[in-house]
Design an enzyme around this catalytic site. Structure first.
Site, short mmCIF file in Angstrom:
data_model
loop_
_atom_site.label_atom_id
_atom_site.label_comp_id
_atom_site.label_asym_id
_atom_site.label_seq_id
_atom_site.Cartn_x
_atom_site.Cartn_y
_atom_site.Cartn_z
N TRP A 239 0.81 -1.21 0.00
CA TRP A 239 0.00 0.00 0.00
C TRP A 239 0.84 1.26 0.00
CZ3 TRP A 239 -5.24 -0.10 -0.32
CH2 TRP A 239 -5.94 -1.23 0.14
N ASP A 240 0.45 2.24 -0.79
CA ASP A 240 0.88 3.61 -0.58
C ASP A 240 0.10 4.13 0.62
OD1 ASP A 240 1.90 6.30 -1.14
OD2 ASP A 240 -0.13 6.71 -1.86
#
Length: 234
Positions: free
Chosen positions: A9-10
């Site tokens: 995930w960003d």
């Protein structure tokens, strides 16, 4: 479970609402210095800030130059001469890390994937102390399996070396890149990074922006719940 076992995930503007935190931190910092602020100033700062982070991705500036340079540019435009960029940079960064707001239903999606047995990691170019505070305040540190901060690794997304360092970490030992999916909102950081690292790319694009950066996208979603069928979940 389908092809993917691991979500990378960003953090900002994918899981957490960076814009909301930025607005809070900038207004608090101007108030701290006794400066007047407006919506227009916040909007202009956001554009300047974004341009500096883009330059970091390209290797044109260092992290320290980002943290002070964005305020130098803003102060020059606003003709603020009684303060130096350093007078606001540290306080702003502290305020930025003092609040955290989930973006839409991102926390529910992450909890669901955790319950389903997916491994989840956060990949971020942000300032380590700030991101650590936001992870703790939001409770994300209890939901994901690890965090990879470019500041500690020594190079930023989208550089291939950043991802190589992530996969050399014991937390990802035994995880094949073909099992991973990078989810993020930035074409130039997250999606280009996925291309550079040989990892499937899922572009979180809630506004329906155009992919004008010549990067390959495997999946495109408008909301994070659209991940479920991609991951083989009903």
């Amino acid at each position: 479970m389908g092809r993917f076992t691991t979500i990378l995930w960003d953090l900002d503007q994918t899981i957490l609402d960076f814009d909301k935190s930025m607005d809070y931190a900038l207004r608090a910092s101007f108030k701290h210095l006794g400066l007047t602020i407006s919506d227009e100033i916040v909007e202009r700062y956001a554009a300047i800030n974004d341009s500096y982070w883009k330059r970091l991705e390209l290797g044109e500036v260092t992290k320290n130059e980002v943290l002070t340079g964005r305020f130098r540019t803003l102060f020059e435009e606003l003709k603020i001469s009684q303060y130096q960029p350093e007078d606001i940079a540290d306080y702003y960064q502290e305020q930025l890390g003092s609040v955290a707001f989930f973006l839409n239903s991102s926390d529910q999606v992450i909890r669901c994937l955790k319950e389903k047995g997916f491994k989840q990691f956060v990949l971020t170019n942000g300032v380590n102390k700030t991101q650590a505070n936001k992870m703790k305040i939001s409770g994300l540190n209890q939901l994901v399996d690890g965090v990879f901060v470019s500041e500690l690794i020594g190079c930023p997304k989208p550089m291939k070396e950043y991802y190589d360092a992530c996969f050399s970490n014991p937390a990802l030992t035994g995880t094949d890149r073909s099992e991973c999916l990078i989810v993020g909102d930035s074409l130039t950081s997250d999606m280009k990074g996925a291309n550079n690292a040989g990892i499937a790319a899922c572009w979180y694009n809630p506004t329906g922006a155009v992919n004008d950066k010549a990067v390959a996208i495997d999946y495109e979603i408008r909301c994070l719940e659209e991940l479920y069928p991609i991951l083989g979940l009903s």
